[in-house]
Each structure stands twice: as C-alpha cells, then as structure tokens.
Design a protein around this motif. Structure first.
Motif, PDB file in Angstrom:
ATOM      1  N   ALA A  19       0.814  -1.214   0.000  1.00 43.86           N
ATOM      2  CA  ALA A  19       0.000   0.000   0.000  1.00 43.86           C
ATOM      3  C   ALA A  19       0.847   1.263   0.000  1.00 43.86           C
ATOM      4  CB  ALA A  19      -0.943  -0.007   1.197  1.00 43.86           C
ATOM      5  N   CYS A  20       2.171   1.121   0.190  1.00 42.70           N
ATOM      6  CA  CYS A  20       3.102   2.249   0.175  1.00 42.70           C
ATOM      7  C   CYS A  20       3.867   2.258  -1.153  1.00 42.70           C
ATOM      8  CB  CYS A  20       4.095   2.120   1.332  1.00 42.70           C
ATOM      9  SG  CYS A  20       3.336   2.082   2.973  1.00 42.70           S
ATOM     10  N   PRO A  21       4.530   3.373  -1.478  1.00 38.32           N
ATOM     11  CA  PRO A  21       5.371   3.383  -2.681  1.00 38.32           C
ATOM     12  C   PRO A  21       6.454   2.314  -2.589  1.00 38.32           C
ATOM     13  CG  PRO A  21       5.019   5.612  -1.874  1.00 38.32           C
ATOM     14  CD  PRO A  21       4.490   4.692  -0.820  1.00 38.32           C
ATOM     15  N   PRO A  22       6.968   1.834  -3.717  1.00 40.76           N
ATOM     16  CA  PRO A  22       7.988   0.783  -3.701  1.00 40.76           C
ATOM     17  C   PRO A  22       9.194   1.172  -2.845  1.00 40.76           C
ATOM     18  CG  PRO A  22       7.166   1.085  -5.919  1.00 40.76           C
ATOM     19  CD  PRO A  22       6.571   2.192  -5.093  1.00 40.76           C
ATOM     20  N   HIS A  23       9.659   0.210  -2.034  1.00 36.21           N
ATOM     21  CA  HIS A  23      10.799   0.428  -1.160  1.00 36.21           C
ATOM     22  C   HIS A  23      11.419  -0.931  -0.853  1.00 36.21           C
ATOM     23  CE1 HIS A  23       7.283  -0.287   1.456  1.00 36.21           C
ATOM     24  NE2 HIS A  23       8.140  -0.913   2.250  1.00 36.21           N
ATOM     25  N   GLU A  24      12.501  -0.944  -0.114  1.00 33.85           N
ATOM     26  CA  GLU A  24      13.159  -2.192   0.253  1.00 33.85           C
ATOM     27  C   GLU A  24      12.201  -3.036   1.087  1.00 33.85           C
ATOM     28  OE1 GLU A  24      16.307  -4.915   0.203  1.00 33.85           O
ATOM     29  OE2 GLU A  24      16.119  -2.992  -0.846  1.00 33.85           O
ATOM     30  N   PHE A  25      11.907  -4.239   0.624  1.00 35.20           N
ATOM     31  CA  PHE A  25      10.883  -5.053   1.283  1.00 35.20           C
ATOM     32  C   PHE A  25      11.414  -5.762   2.523  1.00 35.20           C
ATOM     33  CE2 PHE A  25       8.224  -8.746   2.013  1.00 35.20           C
ATOM     34  CZ  PHE A  25       6.949  -8.203   1.886  1.00 35.20           C
ATOM     35  N   CYS A  49       1.409 -11.646  -4.952  1.00 36.74           N
ATOM     36  CA  CYS A  49       2.670 -11.351  -5.648  1.00 36.74           C
ATOM     37  C   CYS A  49       2.548 -11.642  -7.135  1.00 36.74           C
ATOM     38  CB  CYS A  49       3.807 -12.172  -5.049  1.00 36.74           C
ATOM     39  SG  CYS A  49       4.338 -11.640  -3.405  1.00 36.74           S
ATOM     40  N   TYR A  50       1.929 -12.757  -7.474  1.00 28.55           N
ATOM     41  CA  TYR A  50       1.763 -13.107  -8.886  1.00 28.55           C
ATOM     42  C   TYR A  50       0.812 -12.143  -9.590  1.00 28.55           C
ATOM     43  CZ  TYR A  50       4.070 -17.604  -7.990  1.00 28.55           C
ATOM     44  OH  TYR A  50       4.976 -18.577  -7.659  1.00 28.55           O
ATOM     45  N   GLU A  51      -0.205 -11.692  -8.873  1.00 30.81           N
ATOM     46  CA  GLU A  51      -1.189 -10.806  -9.497  1.00 30.81           C
ATOM     47  C   GLU A  51      -0.556  -9.503  -9.972  1.00 30.81           C
ATOM     48  OE1 GLU A  51      -4.581  -9.581 -11.197  1.00 30.81           O
ATOM     49  OE2 GLU A  51      -4.168 -11.588 -10.389  1.00 30.81           O
ATOM     50  N   LEU A  52       0.566  -9.109  -9.388  1.00 27.86           N
ATOM     51  CA  LEU A  52       1.268  -7.912  -9.848  1.00 27.86           C
ATOM     52  C   LEU A  52       1.723  -8.053 -11.297  1.00 27.86           C
ATOM     53  CD1 LEU A  52       3.467  -7.132  -6.709  1.00 27.86           C
ATOM     54  CD2 LEU A  52       1.219  -6.203  -7.293  1.00 27.86           C
ATOM     55  N   HIS A  53       1.836  -9.286 -11.801  1.00 26.68           N
ATOM     56  CA  HIS A  53       2.228  -9.532 -13.187  1.00 26.68           C
ATOM     57  C   HIS A  53       1.020  -9.681 -14.107  1.00 26.68           C
ATOM     58  CE1 HIS A  53       6.430  -9.965 -12.066  1.00 26.68           C
ATOM     59  NE2 HIS A  53       6.064 -10.777 -11.095  1.00 26.68           N
ATOM     60  N   TYR A  54      -0.172  -9.624 -13.547  1.00 24.05           N
ATOM     61  CA  TYR A  54      -1.392  -9.677 -14.348  1.00 24.05           C
ATOM     62  C   TYR A  54      -2.021  -8.274 -14.330  1.00 24.05           C
ATOM     63  CZ  TYR A  54      -0.848 -14.770 -14.227  1.00 24.05           C
ATOM     64  OH  TYR A  54      -0.370 -16.055 -14.360  1.00 24.05           O
ATOM     65  N   GLU A  65       5.980  -4.308  -9.261  1.00 23.12           N
ATOM     66  CA  GLU A  65       6.033  -5.538 -10.046  1.00 23.12           C
ATOM     67  C   GLU A  65       7.447  -6.107 -10.149  1.00 23.12           C
ATOM     68  OE1 GLU A  65       4.844  -7.310 -14.476  1.00 23.12           O
ATOM     69  OE2 GLU A  65       4.686  -5.158 -14.084  1.00 23.12           O
ATOM     70  N   TRP A  66       8.426  -5.237 -10.370  1.00 20.71           N
ATOM     71  CA  TRP A  66       9.804  -5.696 -10.565  1.00 20.71           C
ATOM     72  C   TRP A  66      10.741  -5.178  -9.475  1.00 20.71           C
ATOM     73  CZ3 TRP A  66      10.022  -9.647 -13.536  1.00 20.71           C
ATOM     74  CH2 TRP A  66       9.130  -9.773 -14.600  1.00 20.71           C
ATOM     75  N   GLU A  67      10.204  -4.840  -8.310  1.00 18.87           N
ATOM     76  CA  GLU A  67      11.036  -4.421  -7.191  1.00 18.87           C
ATOM     77  C   GLU A  67      11.902  -5.615  -6.747  1.00 18.87           C
ATOM     78  OE1 GLU A  67      13.104  -3.238  -4.122  1.00 18.87           O
ATOM     79  OE2 GLU A  67      12.022  -1.832  -5.429  1.00 18.87           O
ATOM     80  N   PRO A  68      13.235  -5.499  -6.852  1.00 18.48           N
ATOM     81  CA  PRO A  68      14.105  -6.662  -6.578  1.00 18.48           C
ATOM     82  C   PRO A  68      13.913  -7.264  -5.196  1.00 18.48           C
ATOM     83  CG  PRO A  68      15.345  -4.936  -7.686  1.00 18.48           C
ATOM     84  CD  PRO A  68      14.010  -4.342  -7.345  1.00 18.48           C
ATOM     85  N   SER A  69      13.716  -6.437  -4.172  1.00 20.16           N
ATOM     86  CA  SER A  69      13.590  -6.992  -2.827  1.00 20.16           C
ATOM     87  C   SER A  69      12.287  -7.772  -2.655  1.00 20.16           C
ATOM     88  CB  SER A  69      13.674  -5.866  -1.788  1.00 20.16           C
ATOM     89  OG  SER A  69      12.622  -4.929  -1.957  1.00 20.16           O
ATOM     90  N   LEU A  70      11.218  -7.342  -3.351  1.00 22.60           N
ATOM     91  CA  LEU A  70       9.971  -8.101  -3.291  1.00 22.60           C
ATOM     92  C   LEU A  70      10.113  -9.421  -4.051  1.00 22.60           C
ATOM     93  CD1 LEU A  70       7.035  -8.440  -2.496  1.00 22.60           C
ATOM     94  CD2 LEU A  70       6.381  -7.139  -4.540  1.00 22.60           C
TER      95      LEU A  70
END
Length: 333
Positions: A19-25, A49-54, A65-70
């Motif tokens: 719910a927050c902007p992308p950051h280190e997960f 997590c998968y739904e972020l790619h749909y 979607e492509w945040e490396p830490s997530l």
C-alpha cells in the motif's frame, strides 16, 4: 481489484508494504508449520505477488512488479510452495520408448472424487454457485498463465500452443473469449462477475490451483511443466464440462448460461489432441531431457484438482460451505 483481507502475519506485512510506494521489502516472516498447499497465509501472499504480473491492485504502485527486494521475498515463498508440490506429487519417470501422448493419457486416466458427477446430478443451486465462485479465480483470466509459454517456444510446439490459445481468447472476438463466457454464467447465477470478487472467500487449495499455473508460467525453467499442466487440463476437460452443463440445466440454467461449459466440451476435445501430441510431444522431441518436466506439470495439475475436489466434497458431505467467511484470519473458513 482491491487488496484482499490478510490471512496471517505474512499477508498483513505484505499488504501493508504494498500500500506504500515501492521500497526495500526485507525478508518475509518465518512461515507457519502448516503444509504449504493448505497454508492460507502463504497461498494468498503468493497469489498477490503473482497478481502484480497480471492486472495488479488498485492501491498498489505498478513499480512493485519488478522491485528486486519483493522478488527476493517471493522467491522464498516459492521455494516453500515448490517443496509442498514435490511432497504431494511424486515425479513421474518418463518412458522414452513410449510416446508422450500415451504417457499423458496414462496419467490422466486416474480418477478422484466425482465432483462433476455430483454437480450434474445432486448439487443444489447454492452449491453450484460455490463451485463457480472457486473457479472464478482462474476462469476470469482463463488462458493467461499458459500464454507466458508462447515466446519461450519455437516450431511445432509454439504453433500448437497458439492454436489452443486462439480458441481460448475467442478467435479475436471479445464476446467469445472464455473468460467473458464465464462472466455470462456468473451473471445468470446472480453472482458478482467482477475480477477477483471472490478472492476473500476461496480457501488455500483454490489459490494453490491458480498459483501453480503462475509459478510455472513466470519461470522459464518450468516451461515443460507449464505445457504438461495445460495438456492435463485439456485432456480432462470435456466430460466434466458436459456434466457441469447438464447440472446447470437441471437447476434452470438456459443455453446462454451454459455456453461456457458447452464451448469447452467441443473445443477441448480438439485441444486434447493438439496439446498431447503436437505441443507436449513436439516439445519432448525437441528436448528429450525435459520430458519428465512435462509429466510432472501434468501430475501437479491433476493432484491439485483432486485435492480441490476432496476439499469441496468433504465440506458438502458435512453440510458445510466449501468457501471461507470473508475477512477471517488464518485457521478459519
């Protein structure tokens, strides 16, 4: 689609972060000891997590979607899911002297709980609606997970998959897309046909059925398993869908309400041959060392469907709902 209700500490943390902007997960919480395929918290976290790619979620920044830490955190969850699949599904050993089509036919010949027969002959309208609610998690994006395989294939297997998927997407006609036909069925049953409407109601095993497709589809190393998964779906579809249609007719469903199921009776009888011989058989001929992956993907599809049917039938035999009560935390339904 909005983020669903959390089902435990993992999804509480995940949804709070998303719910927050992308950051280190950061690392995910230590998972529960519940078996992976039954773990409500794990399966919902993976689904999100998968739904972020749909299509994603309305309140989630697309940068996630492509945040490396997530992705690193998701990989830890996937390892547990893959381990759970490996425990539940013995890996078939391919017999290289036998054609892939025959090996798949032998796998799909196994039987489980007769859910389709129950829906045809005995289910009441409330139970049929429950079944449709479960299936909406996949059918409202039908074909999408398997489409990930198209750019990873070449030659005959690619052409075969495109032929199957073209039918799934209605041959370019929006109203004939299988996902749209399913929406029509839902509307005729008086159900909410919006994407993800029943996500809070379905249990872990329903999510696991969908998550296996996404796991296989999003990882190129699982390409063989994805093809086998699709072949198992196509090879076990025609008879159950005929029964679903007959059950819905018994309950008052007209031809338009049943068109989704009737379409699969016809289309999947053809797809069965294309998937087993041209797609999976062709892939195994191109990559003989990956024939076992194809059979494993098929076995995963069949095992998850059996576990899903057992869950539904066990609850119905007890006179209970097979769905969860919306908003309940882990351990409740």
């Amino acid at each position: 689609m909005q983020l669903p209700t959390p089902r435990g500490p993992l999804t509480e943390l995940l949804f709070e972060r998303l719910a927050c902007p992308p950051h280190e997960f950061g690392p995910p919480p230590v998972p529960a000891r519940t078996p992976a395929l039954e773990d409500e918290d794990l399966q919902l976290a993976l689904f999100a997590c998968y739904e972020l790619h749909y299509r994603g979620f309305a309140e989630v920044d697309e940068g996630w979607e492509w945040e490396p830490s997530l992705l690193a955190a998701r990989r830890a969850l996937e390892r547990r899911f893959e381990d759970g699949l490996a425990r539940a599904v013995p890996r078939p050993v391919p017999t290289f002297s036998a054609p892939m089509r025959r090996a798949l036919a032998e796998l799909t010949a196994a039987t489980g709980p007769d859910l389709s027969g129950f829906l045809q002959r005995e289910a009441d309208l409330a139970q049929f609606r429950e079944f449709v609610a479960h299936r909406s998690i996949y059918h409202l994006k039908e074909a999408d997970p398997h489409t990930w395989a198209i750019p990873r294939l070449h030659g005959g297997p690619k052409a075969a998959l495109v032929e199957i998927q073209a039918d799934e997407y209605g041959g370019g006609r929006a109203g004939r897309m299988h996902s749209e036909l399913f929406r029509t069925t839902m509307r005729h049953l008086g159900m909410d046909d919006s994407y993800g409407a029943y996500l809070d109601r379905v249990p872990a095993i329903t999510l696991a059925v969908s998550n296996a497709m996404s796991l296989f589809g999003l990882h190129r190393r699982h390409l063989g398993a994805l093809l086998g998964h699709l072949a198992a779906f196509e090879m076990t579809s025609s008879i159950p869908n005929h029964r679903y249609s007959m059950g819905l007719r018994r309950l008052g469903g007209d031809q338009e309400a049943r068109r989704f199921y009737d379409e699969h009776v016809q289309a999947d009888a053809v797809h069965e041959q294309i998937a087993a011989h041209d797609m999976c058989g062709g892939f195994a001929r191109q990559y003989p060392s990956r024939a076992g992956d194809v059979l494993y993907g098929a076995a995963c599809a069949l095992t998850l469907e059996r576990l899903f049917a057992e869950h539904v039938m066990d609850d119905w035999r007890r006179g209970a709902s097979s769905l969860r009560e919306a908003g309940l935390m882990v351990g409740s339904r």
